[in-house]
Scaffold this motif. Structure first.
Motif, PDB file in Angstrom:
ATOM      1  N   SER A  21       0.796  -1.360  -0.253  1.00 45.03           N
ATOM      2  CA  SER A  21      -0.076   0.123   0.039  1.00 45.03           C
ATOM      3  C   SER A  21       0.989   1.117   0.066  1.00 45.03           C
ATOM      4  CB  SER A  21      -0.889   0.117   1.286  1.00 45.03           C
ATOM      5  OG  SER A  21      -1.978  -0.941   0.978  1.00 45.03           O
ATOM      6  N   ILE A  22       1.947   1.303   0.683  1.00 45.18           N
ATOM      7  CA  ILE A  22       2.817   2.301   0.776  1.00 45.18           C
ATOM      8  C   ILE A  22       3.546   2.594  -0.788  1.00 45.18           C
ATOM      9  CG2 ILE A  22       5.231   3.279   1.416  1.00 45.18           C
ATOM     10  CD1 ILE A  22       4.734   1.978   3.971  1.00 45.18           C
ATOM     11  N   ALA A  23       3.774   1.527  -1.320  1.00 43.13           N
ATOM     12  CA  ALA A  23       4.101   1.651  -2.782  1.00 43.13           C
ATOM     13  C   ALA A  23       3.148   2.172  -3.774  1.00 43.13           C
ATOM     14  CB  ALA A  23       4.730   0.353  -3.015  1.00 43.13           C
ATOM     15  N   ALA A 137      -2.848  -7.422  -1.578  1.00 42.99           N
ATOM     16  CA  ALA A 137      -3.959  -6.777  -0.716  1.00 42.99           C
ATOM     17  C   ALA A 137      -3.866  -5.277  -0.560  1.00 42.99           C
ATOM     18  CB  ALA A 137      -3.920  -7.337   0.716  1.00 42.99           C
ATOM     19  N   GLY A 138      -2.559  -4.832  -1.238  1.00 38.90           N
ATOM     20  CA  GLY A 138      -2.253  -3.125  -0.860  1.00 38.90           C
ATOM     21  C   GLY A 138      -3.230  -2.401  -1.824  1.00 38.90           C
ATOM     22  N   PHE A 139      -3.580  -1.072  -1.401  1.00 40.15           N
ATOM     23  CA  PHE A 139      -4.138  -0.295  -2.441  1.00 40.15           C
ATOM     24  C   PHE A 139      -3.735   1.239  -1.868  1.00 40.15           C
ATOM     25  CE2 PHE A 139      -6.712  -1.501   1.276  1.00 40.15           C
ATOM     26  CZ  PHE A 139      -7.732  -0.386   1.648  1.00 40.15           C
ATOM     27  N   ALA A 140      -3.772   2.028  -2.559  1.00 40.69           N
ATOM     28  CA  ALA A 140      -3.325   3.542  -2.429  1.00 40.69           C
ATOM     29  C   ALA A 140      -4.030   4.228  -1.492  1.00 40.69           C
ATOM     30  CB  ALA A 140      -3.211   4.215  -3.821  1.00 40.69           C
ATOM     31  N   GLU A 141      -5.264   3.923  -1.224  1.00 38.47           N
ATOM     32  CA  GLU A 141      -5.898   4.726  -0.248  1.00 38.47           C
ATOM     33  C   GLU A 141      -6.101   4.186   1.252  1.00 38.47           C
ATOM     34  OE1 GLU A 141      -7.273   4.810  -4.663  1.00 38.47           O
ATOM     35  OE2 GLU A 141      -7.277   3.103  -3.101  1.00 38.47           O
ATOM     36  N   LEU A 142      -5.268   3.266   1.495  1.00 38.90           N
ATOM     37  CA  LEU A 142      -5.366   2.706   2.870  1.00 38.90           C
ATOM     38  C   LEU A 142      -4.911   3.784   3.860  1.00 38.90           C
ATOM     39  CD1 LEU A 142      -5.454   0.173   4.659  1.00 38.90           C
ATOM     40  CD2 LEU A 142      -3.311  -0.311   4.271  1.00 38.90           C
TER      41      LEU A 142
END
Length: 321
Positions: A21-23, A137-142
């Motif tokens: 998610s950070i990426a 599981a990652g996403f930019a808006e987390l």
């Protein structure tokens, strides 16, 4: 992408939910000029390369940090000390090293001795997550409108702390700072104890002989359903959290046990006033969380129900107003 990057080269050690998610967020906001990632498993590294959220995927932690001016360690807290020892000799002068663990006292104790002079060490905890894990599981808006807590050591350089704070703000987070010991006490009650309770309740239901597993699954009320979401969190991460924050968790667990005993006596004695007063006070906490924007007041916590009609359902039992 917006403006100039805050860091030229971001190295991510570990690319589960938080790391990936950070990426995603750093790339979406232009917070880093380039992103290099690594993971312990070759299969995970291959998956990161397939997903494409890092500019480069390397095999070792040492290779990842070469030339990076921001290194974020995104692994279970129990492994942070060993990784710090591994990357220490390869860190660039002036670089910032941080982490994302939900325990900060143990991270400071285990990582700080391996961070060389001239490198800034600023531990951090983005208070955000889901029950899902892994690079998919990652996403930019987390991190949007979530809190990121920084726990810099007393001798940390103010400019380095502010630079990392600016990075997290660009990713959408609100940023606060506090001593590591205070962080661990706060998170002991707001995060660690609730997870321990959730694991316990779901485990108790699974072991209850008088109730079948299918009944537990089919008839899950809203409260139990939300406990199962929490109890689905990564077991390695939470094992390390409880062991690393043992003192604070035990203190909070003791207080919880005392309160639970009070409610047990009230139920046994039919003391409705004690129950009502307690529930009234705790209801106010929920309202406060909603008022400051940390959760949704929407029905069913805002969960989407695309199969249902968008217009309100008829309520013949409701008052005219």
């Amino acid at each position: 992408m917006s403006g100039q990057p805050i860091f030229n080269r971001l190295a991510l050690i570990g690319v589960g939910l938080i790391g990936s998610s950070i990426a995603h967020a750093a790339r979406a906001q232009g917070a880093a000029g380039s992103i290099v990632a690594t993971a312990r498993s070759a299969a995970t590294r291959r998956r990161v390369a397939e997903l494409g959220f890092a500019d480069q995927v390397v095999e070792t932690n040492a290779a990842a940090v070469e030339g990076a001016d921001l290194v974020i360690v995104c692994i279970p807290v129990g492994a942070c000390g060993a990784v710090a020892a591994e990357i220490g000799p390869h860190l660039a002068p002036g670089a910032t090293v941080s982490d994302v663990g939900s325990v900060k006292g143990a991270v400071l104790r285990d990582m700080a001795p391996h961070i060389p002079a001239g490198v800034h060490f600023v531990p951090a905890h983005p208070v955000a997550g889901t029950e899902n894990s892994g690079p998919d599981a990652g996403f930019a808006e987390l991190f949007v409108n979530r809190w990121c807590i920084l726990t810099p050591p007393p001798d940390a350089e103010a400019a380095a702390v502010e630079r990392l704070a600016a990075f997290w703000r660009l990713l959408g987070a609100n940023v606060d700072s506090m001593p590591a010991e205070h962080h661990d006490l706060v998170l002991g009650i707001t995060s660690h104890l609730p997870h321990l309770i959730a694991y316990t309740i779901v485990g108790t239901a699974e072991e209850l002989a008088q109730v079948t597993r299918s009944e537990v699954l089919r008839f899950s009320a809203g409260g139990f359903r939300d406990f199962t979401r929490i109890a689905a969190s990564d077991p390695t991460m939470w094992r390390d959290v409880f062991l690393a924050n043992k003192d604070a968790v035990l203190e909070m667990l003791g207080r919880f046990s005392e309160d639970l005993s009070t409610l047990t006596r009230a139920i046994r004695r039919g003391d409705g006033d004690t129950l009502f007063d307690h529930f009234t006070r705790t209801r106010a906490i929920r309202r406060g969380i909603v008022e400051i924007g940390q959760d949704s007041p929407a029905p069913d916590f805002g969960r989407p129900h695309p199969e249902l009609p968008h217009e309100p359902l008829p309520r013949p039992y409701a008052a005219d107003d």
